[in-house]
Design a protein around this motif. Sequence first.
Motif, PDB file in Angstrom:
ATOM      1  N   ILE A 108      18.767  25.986 -23.747  1.00 52.79           N
ATOM      2  CA  ILE A 108      19.538  25.729 -22.524  1.00 52.79           C
ATOM      3  C   ILE A 108      18.998  24.493 -21.823  1.00 52.79           C
ATOM      4  O   ILE A 108      19.759  23.644 -21.338  1.00 52.79           O
ATOM      5  N   ALA A 109      17.666  24.374 -21.771  1.00 53.61           N
ATOM      6  CA  ALA A 109      17.048  23.211 -21.124  1.00 53.61           C
ATOM      7  C   ALA A 109      17.393  21.918 -21.852  1.00 53.61           C
ATOM      8  O   ALA A 109      17.660  20.888 -21.235  1.00 53.61           O
ATOM      9  N   VAL A 110      17.385  21.966 -23.187  1.00 56.98           N
ATOM     10  CA  VAL A 110      17.751  20.780 -23.972  1.00 56.98           C
ATOM     11  C   VAL A 110      19.205  20.410 -23.733  1.00 56.98           C
ATOM     12  O   VAL A 110      19.560  19.227 -23.574  1.00 56.98           O
ATOM     13  N   TRP A 111      20.048  21.427 -23.675  1.00 55.65           N
ATOM     14  CA  TRP A 111      21.486  21.197 -23.466  1.00 55.65           C
ATOM     15  C   TRP A 111      21.761  20.588 -22.095  1.00 55.65           C
ATOM     16  O   TRP A 111      22.538  19.646 -21.964  1.00 55.65           O
ATOM     17  N   LEU A 112      21.099  21.119 -21.057  1.00 52.76           N
ATOM     18  CA  LEU A 112      21.347  20.657 -19.690  1.00 52.76           C
ATOM     19  C   LEU A 112      20.404  19.542 -19.257  1.00 52.76           C
ATOM     20  O   LEU A 112      20.574  18.998 -18.159  1.00 52.76           O
ATOM     21  N   ASP A 113      19.412  19.215 -20.093  1.00 48.18           N
ATOM     22  CA  ASP A 113      18.398  18.205 -19.766  1.00 48.18           C
ATOM     23  C   ASP A 113      17.720  18.543 -18.439  1.00 48.18           C
ATOM     24  O   ASP A 113      17.727  17.761 -17.488  1.00 48.18           O
ATOM     25  N   THR A 114      17.105  19.730 -18.406  1.00 45.91           N
ATOM     26  CA  THR A 114      16.479  20.191 -17.170  1.00 45.91           C
ATOM     27  C   THR A 114      15.127  20.854 -17.488  1.00 45.91           C
ATOM     28  O   THR A 114      14.644  20.779 -18.623  1.00 45.91           O
ATOM     29  N   SER A 115      14.507  21.483 -16.505  1.00 48.53           N
ATOM     30  CA  SER A 115      13.196  22.108 -16.662  1.00 48.53           C
ATOM     31  C   SER A 115      13.228  23.200 -17.727  1.00 48.53           C
ATOM     32  O   SER A 115      14.082  24.097 -17.695  1.00 48.53           O
ATOM     33  N   ILE A 116      12.276  23.125 -18.664  1.00 48.17           N
ATOM     34  CA  ILE A 116      12.212  24.128 -19.727  1.00 48.17           C
ATOM     35  C   ILE A 116      11.796  25.482 -19.170  1.00 48.17           C
ATOM     36  O   ILE A 116      12.428  26.504 -19.443  1.00 48.17           O
ATOM     37  N   SER A 117      10.728  25.502 -18.366  1.00 48.46           N
ATOM     38  CA  SER A 117      10.263  26.766 -17.799  1.00 48.46           C
ATOM     39  C   SER A 117      11.317  27.403 -16.902  1.00 48.46           C
ATOM     40  O   SER A 117      11.541  28.612 -16.940  1.00 48.46           O
ATOM     41  N   GLY A 118      11.978  26.573 -16.086  1.00 51.69           N
ATOM     42  CA  GLY A 118      13.038  27.088 -15.221  1.00 51.69           C
ATOM     43  C   GLY A 118      14.182  27.674 -16.027  1.00 51.69           C
ATOM     44  O   GLY A 118      14.747  28.714 -15.666  1.00 51.69           O
ATOM     45  N   SER A 119      14.531  27.020 -17.131  1.00 51.94           N
ATOM     46  CA  SER A 119      15.625  27.512 -17.974  1.00 51.94           C
ATOM     47  C   SER A 119      15.242  28.817 -18.664  1.00 51.94           C
ATOM     48  O   SER A 119      16.088  29.699 -18.853  1.00 51.94           O
ATOM     49  N   MET A 120      13.977  28.939 -19.053  1.00 52.95           N
ATOM     50  CA  MET A 120      13.533  30.191 -19.672  1.00 52.95           C
ATOM     51  C   MET A 120      13.578  31.338 -18.668  1.00 52.95           C
ATOM     52  O   MET A 120      13.973  32.461 -19.007  1.00 52.95           O
ATOM     53  N   ALA A 121      13.180  31.053 -17.424  1.00 54.52           N
ATOM     54  CA  ALA A 121      13.285  32.071 -16.382  1.00 54.52           C
ATOM     55  C   ALA A 121      14.745  32.451 -16.147  1.00 54.52           C
ATOM     56  O   ALA A 121      15.084  33.630 -15.952  1.00 54.52           O
ATOM     57  N   PHE A 122      15.635  31.440 -16.174  1.00 57.29           N
ATOM     58  CA  PHE A 122      17.068  31.685 -16.029  1.00 57.29           C
ATOM     59  C   PHE A 122      17.595  32.547 -17.176  1.00 57.29           C
ATOM     60  O   PHE A 122      18.417  33.456 -16.968  1.00 57.29           O
ATOM     61  N   ALA A 123      17.088  32.300 -18.393  1.00 63.88           N
ATOM     62  CA  ALA A 123      17.528  33.078 -19.553  1.00 63.88           C
ATOM     63  C   ALA A 123      17.142  34.549 -19.416  1.00 63.88           C
ATOM     64  O   ALA A 123      17.884  35.429 -19.873  1.00 63.88           O
ATOM     65  N   THR A 124      15.992  34.839 -18.789  1.00 64.57           N
ATOM     66  CA  THR A 124      15.634  36.254 -18.568  1.00 64.57           C
ATOM     67  C   THR A 124      16.669  36.931 -17.678  1.00 64.57           C
ATOM     68  O   THR A 124      16.988  38.110 -17.867  1.00 64.57           O
ATOM     69  N   GLY A 125      17.190  36.174 -16.708  1.00 70.02           N
ATOM     70  CA  GLY A 125      18.232  36.723 -15.839  1.00 70.02           C
ATOM     71  C   GLY A 125      19.509  37.006 -16.609  1.00 70.02           C
ATOM     72  O   GLY A 125      20.183  38.023 -16.363  1.00 70.02           O
TER      73      GLY A 125
END
Length: 292
Positions: free
Chosen positions: A247-264
């Motif tokens: 998701i982070a690669v796709w959106l070009d954003t924070s990796i850790s933030g995207s992983m936290a978002f994925a848990t949601g």
Amino acid sequence: MSYTAWILLTASLVGLTCGIIGTFLILRRMAMMADAISHSVLLGIVVAFLITKQLSGGHMLIGSIVAGLLTAMLVQFLHSRGVAQDASIGVVFTTLFAVGVVLIATKVGNAHLDVKHALMGEITFVPWNTVELPWIGAVPQATLMLFIVLIIVLAVILALYKEWKITSFDPALAASLGLPVVLMHYLFMTLVSVTTVASFDAVGAIMVVAMLITPAASAYLWTDRLSVMLMLSAGFGVLSAVAGYYIAVWLDTSISGSMAFATGLVFIASFLGSPSSGVLSRFFRAPAVIEE
């Protein structure tokens, strides 16, 4: 291994270890303790740096563990004196975290230790900080530490599995059977602290909290068996880590933030679709109303 593979492996180890520990946090109704310890360890890291003037080494681990245990002891002390547990957690972790932030701003200076790094981590730097292992070669230091912590957590959980089970579900019964409930509590807090510290530098406080709580909360919706919940929680943690990276690669954003978002996202899917507790399952199982 490639650069991407090291990041995915490191994040997966975070998800796996936090998922296992998080299961017992959820069962013990101590979810917010994860938030408290993941923030208060910053104080331990800062104090260790101020004493040694070094940003890596065993002293960081020791300082962070001491800060985590101090958090647990202060929360328990306030709670035993009549303060509600949630209020105790809120008071302790915000105070200790604030002290850590103040020390960073006033004492640390130009060292690579800042609040943004503490909150979000920087998992993209993990593959560059390596150690040489015999017969293996260069391995990222964070990955090695997380692997060692995972082995320790698995060993302690498996060795005392029955004790963890009874103290988590019925502490009063455990005490009546002569089990050292208080000792088990602080041993568990030590495991939480060690897991948090091992994950802290790579992924930051936000992802640590997300990985400790959300995969376990998702697994809780799927089963009422501890062994199954442990496996599901660990699996959800790894799934969130891998999905979050892409998701982070796709959106070009924070990796850790995207992983936290994925848990949601995993939790929402569980909340809606789990066979026993899911909203959709309840809807389709609802008895039809017969109108005359």
